[in-house]
Design a protein around this motif. Sequence first.
Motif, mmCIF file in Angstrom:
data_model
loop_
_atom_site.group_PDB
_atom_site.id
_atom_site.type_symbol
_atom_site.label_atom_id
_atom_site.label_comp_id
_atom_site.label_asym_id
_atom_site.label_seq_id
_atom_site.Cartn_x
_atom_site.Cartn_y
_atom_site.Cartn_z
ATOM 1 N N ASP A 5 0.831 -1.202 0.000
ATOM 2 C CA ASP A 5 0.000 0.000 0.000
ATOM 3 C C ASP A 5 0.868 1.254 0.000
ATOM 4 O OD1 ASP A 5 -2.398 -1.166 -0.155
ATOM 5 O OD2 ASP A 5 -2.811 -1.167 1.996
ATOM 6 N N PRO A 6 0.622 2.159 -0.950
ATOM 7 C CA PRO A 6 1.430 3.387 -0.956
ATOM 8 C C PRO A 6 0.998 4.303 0.189
ATOM 9 C CG PRO A 6 -0.262 3.476 -2.646
ATOM 10 C CD PRO A 6 -0.379 2.148 -2.001
ATOM 11 N N PRO A 7 1.904 5.149 0.642
ATOM 12 C CA PRO A 7 1.486 6.151 1.627
ATOM 13 C C PRO A 7 0.423 7.040 0.993
ATOM 14 C CG PRO A 7 3.868 6.157 1.308
ATOM 15 C CD PRO A 7 3.293 5.278 0.268
ATOM 16 N N PRO A 8 -0.426 7.633 1.795
ATOM 17 C CA PRO A 8 -1.509 8.437 1.211
ATOM 18 C C PRO A 8 -0.963 9.669 0.491
ATOM 19 C CG PRO A 8 -1.435 8.648 3.610
ATOM 20 C CD PRO A 8 -0.472 7.591 3.252
ATOM 21 N N GLY A 9 -1.754 10.141 -0.456
ATOM 22 C CA GLY A 9 -1.397 11.388 -1.126
ATOM 23 C C GLY A 9 -0.635 11.166 -2.412
ATOM 24 N N ILE A 10 -0.564 12.211 -3.201
ATOM 25 C CA ILE A 10 0.072 12.149 -4.515
ATOM 26 C C ILE A 10 1.577 11.910 -4.385
ATOM 27 C CG2 ILE A 10 0.369 14.666 -4.665
ATOM 28 C CD1 ILE A 10 -0.715 12.749 -7.671
ATOM 29 N N LEU A 11 2.174 12.489 -3.339
ATOM 30 C CA LEU A 11 3.608 12.310 -3.129
ATOM 31 C C LEU A 11 3.935 10.840 -2.868
ATOM 32 C CD1 LEU A 11 6.260 13.942 -2.948
ATOM 33 C CD2 LEU A 11 5.939 13.991 -0.483
ATOM 34 N N GLY A 12 3.064 10.196 -2.089
ATOM 35 C CA GLY A 12 3.252 8.777 -1.804
ATOM 36 C C GLY A 12 3.194 7.943 -3.063
ATOM 37 N N LYS A 13 2.259 8.289 -3.934
ATOM 38 C CA LYS A 13 2.132 7.543 -5.193
ATOM 39 C C LYS A 13 3.377 7.730 -6.061
ATOM 40 C CE LYS A 13 -2.854 7.249 -5.633
ATOM 41 N NZ LYS A 13 -4.060 7.753 -6.285
ATOM 42 N N VAL A 14 3.847 8.951 -6.109
ATOM 43 C CA VAL A 14 5.053 9.219 -6.911
ATOM 44 C C VAL A 14 6.243 8.457 -6.333
ATOM 45 C CG1 VAL A 14 6.700 11.012 -7.587
ATOM 46 C CG2 VAL A 14 4.254 11.467 -7.717
ATOM 47 N N LEU A 32 8.469 5.549 -8.145
ATOM 48 C CA LEU A 32 9.910 5.681 -8.358
ATOM 49 C C LEU A 32 10.697 4.585 -7.655
ATOM 50 C CD1 LEU A 32 10.376 9.552 -8.010
ATOM 51 C CD2 LEU A 32 10.485 8.203 -10.098
ATOM 52 N N LEU A 33 10.238 4.176 -6.462
ATOM 53 C CA LEU A 33 11.038 3.258 -5.652
ATOM 54 C C LEU A 33 10.677 1.793 -5.855
ATOM 55 C CD1 LEU A 33 11.204 5.291 -2.320
ATOM 56 C CD2 LEU A 33 12.912 5.145 -4.125
ATOM 57 N N HIS A 34 9.433 1.531 -6.267
ATOM 58 C CA HIS A 34 8.990 0.141 -6.394
ATOM 59 C C HIS A 34 9.942 -0.729 -7.228
ATOM 60 C CE1 HIS A 34 6.580 -3.350 -7.328
ATOM 61 N NE2 HIS A 34 6.713 -3.066 -8.608
ATOM 62 N N PRO A 35 10.391 -0.267 -8.398
ATOM 63 C CA PRO A 35 11.245 -1.148 -9.210
ATOM 64 C C PRO A 35 12.590 -1.474 -8.573
ATOM 65 C CG PRO A 35 11.077 1.015 -10.201
ATOM 66 C CD PRO A 35 10.070 0.973 -9.108
ATOM 67 N N PHE A 36 12.980 -0.708 -7.576
ATOM 68 C CA PHE A 36 14.290 -0.963 -6.956
ATOM 69 C C PHE A 36 14.199 -1.951 -5.797
ATOM 70 C CE2 PHE A 36 14.621 3.020 -9.172
ATOM 71 C CZ PHE A 36 15.848 2.921 -9.796
ATOM 72 N N ARG A 37 12.994 -2.369 -5.448
ATOM 73 C CA ARG A 37 12.839 -3.358 -4.373
ATOM 74 C C ARG A 37 13.304 -4.727 -4.847
ATOM 75 N NH1 ARG A 37 6.832 -2.529 -1.883
ATOM 76 N NH2 ARG A 37 7.278 -0.740 -0.580
ATOM 77 N N ARG A 38 13.833 -5.479 -3.932
ATOM 78 C CA ARG A 38 14.263 -6.841 -4.265
ATOM 79 C C ARG A 38 13.591 -7.825 -3.318
ATOM 80 N NH1 ARG A 38 16.120 -4.383 -7.934
ATOM 81 N NH2 ARG A 38 18.150 -4.560 -8.931
ATOM 82 N N GLY A 39 13.062 -8.907 -3.881
ATOM 83 C CA GLY A 39 12.479 -9.956 -3.060
ATOM 84 C C GLY A 39 13.507 -11.059 -2.839
ATOM 85 N N THR A 40 13.092 -12.066 -2.090
ATOM 86 C CA THR A 40 13.984 -13.213 -1.874
ATOM 87 C C THR A 40 13.878 -14.145 -3.071
ATOM 88 O OG1 THR A 40 13.364 -13.042 0.442
ATOM 89 C CG2 THR A 40 14.623 -15.003 -0.222
ATOM 90 N N PRO A 41 14.991 -14.469 -3.733
ATOM 91 C CA PRO A 41 14.888 -15.360 -4.902
ATOM 92 C C PRO A 41 14.423 -16.763 -4.492
ATOM 93 C CG PRO A 41 17.162 -14.651 -4.538
ATOM 94 C CD PRO A 41 16.352 -14.076 -3.444
ATOM 95 N N PRO A 42 13.540 -17.386 -5.267
ATOM 96 C CA PRO A 42 13.069 -18.725 -4.928
ATOM 97 C C PRO A 42 14.152 -19.777 -5.132
ATOM 98 C CG PRO A 42 12.084 -17.958 -6.971
ATOM 99 C CD PRO A 42 12.923 -16.851 -6.469
ATOM 100 N N GLN A 43 13.971 -20.922 -4.499
ATOM 101 C CA GLN A 43 14.940 -22.017 -4.628
ATOM 102 C C GLN A 43 14.925 -22.559 -6.055
ATOM 103 O OE1 GLN A 43 17.129 -23.578 -2.467
ATOM 104 N NE2 GLN A 43 16.775 -21.743 -1.211
ATOM 105 N N PRO A 44 16.091 -22.775 -6.674
ATOM 106 C CA PRO A 44 16.110 -23.318 -8.042
ATOM 107 C C PRO A 44 15.520 -24.726 -8.094
ATOM 108 C CG PRO A 44 18.264 -22.458 -7.420
ATOM 109 C CD PRO A 44 17.438 -22.470 -6.183
#
Lengths: 334, 272
Positions: A16-25, A29-41
């Motif tokens: 959930d983004p923080p409220p407001g237009i600034l939160g959405k922006v 901007l930051l969402h694509p830089f997040r990294r999840g835990t890679p699954p087991q091969p």
Amino acid sequence: MAAEFDVTARGSPAADPPPGILGKVMRHLLHPFRRGTPPQPQPATGFYTDTSVCIGCKACEVACKQWNQLPADGFAFTGNSYDNTGALSAESWRHVKFVEQFDVLRSLRERVPGNGGGTSEPLAERAEHSPADGRLSLDVIPPPADRWLMMSDVCKHCAAAPCQHACPTGAIVYNEFGNVYIQPDICNGCAYCIAACPFGVITRSHFDGHAHKCTLCYDRQKDGLVPACAKACPTASIQFGPVAELRERAAKRVDELKQRGHAAAHLYGNQRTEAYSELHSFYLLLDRPAVYGLPDDPVNPWVHMRGDYLRTVAFGLAGLLLTLAVFLLAGRPA
Amino acid sequence: MTPSPTATGYAHREVTKPPNWHGLVVWDVMLNAVTTGVFLVAAVGDLARPTAFAPVAAWAYPLALAVLLADLVCLVLDLGNPLRFHHMLRVFKPSSPMSLGVWCLTAYSLPLTGLAACALFGWRTEWLHPALLVVALPFSFGSAAYKGVLFSTTAQPGWRDARWLGAYHVTSALAIGAGVLWALAEWLGASEAAGLLRWATAGLILLGVYPAVRFAVEFRASRVVMVVVTVLSFVLPLVLVATPQAAWVAAVALLVGGYVARSALVHRPHRS
């Protein structure tokens, strides 16, 4: 049950983004830089497509569109047999190809009276002499030399995929099953993967501007299900499973076909060549790959990269040195 | 057996699909050549003969920055989803020429902005100016070098066989940059710099002949394009080198010739 249907309505606290237009922006901007835990091969999975048993029913195309909720690609008269989708695209991740190998000229010659063909009777006369039900006699059926070739085409899920190599955003990854997967929330539609693919698989969608292709039903695989196309195929032309197992099965099938007299039967993409990696979606073909719209000898474009950079840098540096020499030596008082 | 036309199936078709690259990409490739060419030649001149090149450099860096910004606008607008332009910076992947290029352009833009600001506001300090130049030089060179390799490492007809495309692009960029700066120096009345740039332009044009010929052969360019590019990018500017008054004509010829070559390059897969 109601809770299941409610899933899409429920928000995830982390997403959930923080409220407001600034939160959405900020989220944008930051969402694509997040990294999840890679699954087991997991063991690599793929497709083995046996074109010798494909009947061109297009159930795979339909199942793919249905499961992945892909829009129609616009049915048009292509003038090429029963092929009405034309090619793989961002909206068609499966494409059944039709090749009619009929000797039309010989067939016509045989039907012309006095031409030394198989019959001297015109078709109309033969119809008159046919059985009481008025249907043409069965000798108009093409002789065995004529044949249909059909093939359900799909992304090849190359072991060393040029599209993955090219992708500057990291949107194209290998998932835990060794399949080439485009992350739809990361792709920005630069189209470099389209240029890099030697099989013409990927295109950019007119709807969202992003590149799309077969995911090898990643979502179904995660739940232990067979990809939709393989599940729907009524002749087991499309087979899914661990790649090593598929290769063994395919090799046996080639031997079997050769024993039956199909000398041209061969596998395409099951092994790496000097210029290209093995494919995790490989084919049993009965004719040259080019006849099916596949490159006879695919070349990974990256094999040239080092040499291309060397020539570029060498001439670039030569240019800079030449410029420097002119500036230092010319126009100086003697 | 005489096979019917359909017996060959899909064999007569080009297997690959052309990317959605058209006019904006032509401008991108062209503007890339102009900004890197102008900057590299100006920087070498500024470092080698600072006194002679100071008046030219004061215009060259803001010009290179303006062209770079226009180039970046083309790059962003050409994306399928321009609002995701920043996704290019989520990974650094030197094995991908596009990723390497984006990082080089980003790194080049920062010191170039500083140099342009110095030029516009007259902040020419003893250490800052050469420091910014030295920092910007490798990234500018990388920005010029990646572009041709980006095209030649694809599976597209024409591009995939063009082993000398990168070398052509970078020598052409340098020649264009020298030609534009020569015209600028003539206009500013910087006679010493103009004299040096005139010979640099001639030398860089001659250096570019070999990669251009190799590229044209591999690329199988049309005769019309070859004639136009040969006249505008090579013959005419070399003839005009002897005529200082014609610097602008030479610069325009280099720019138009470069644009024609790059337009033919970008549109090549669509013709197959």
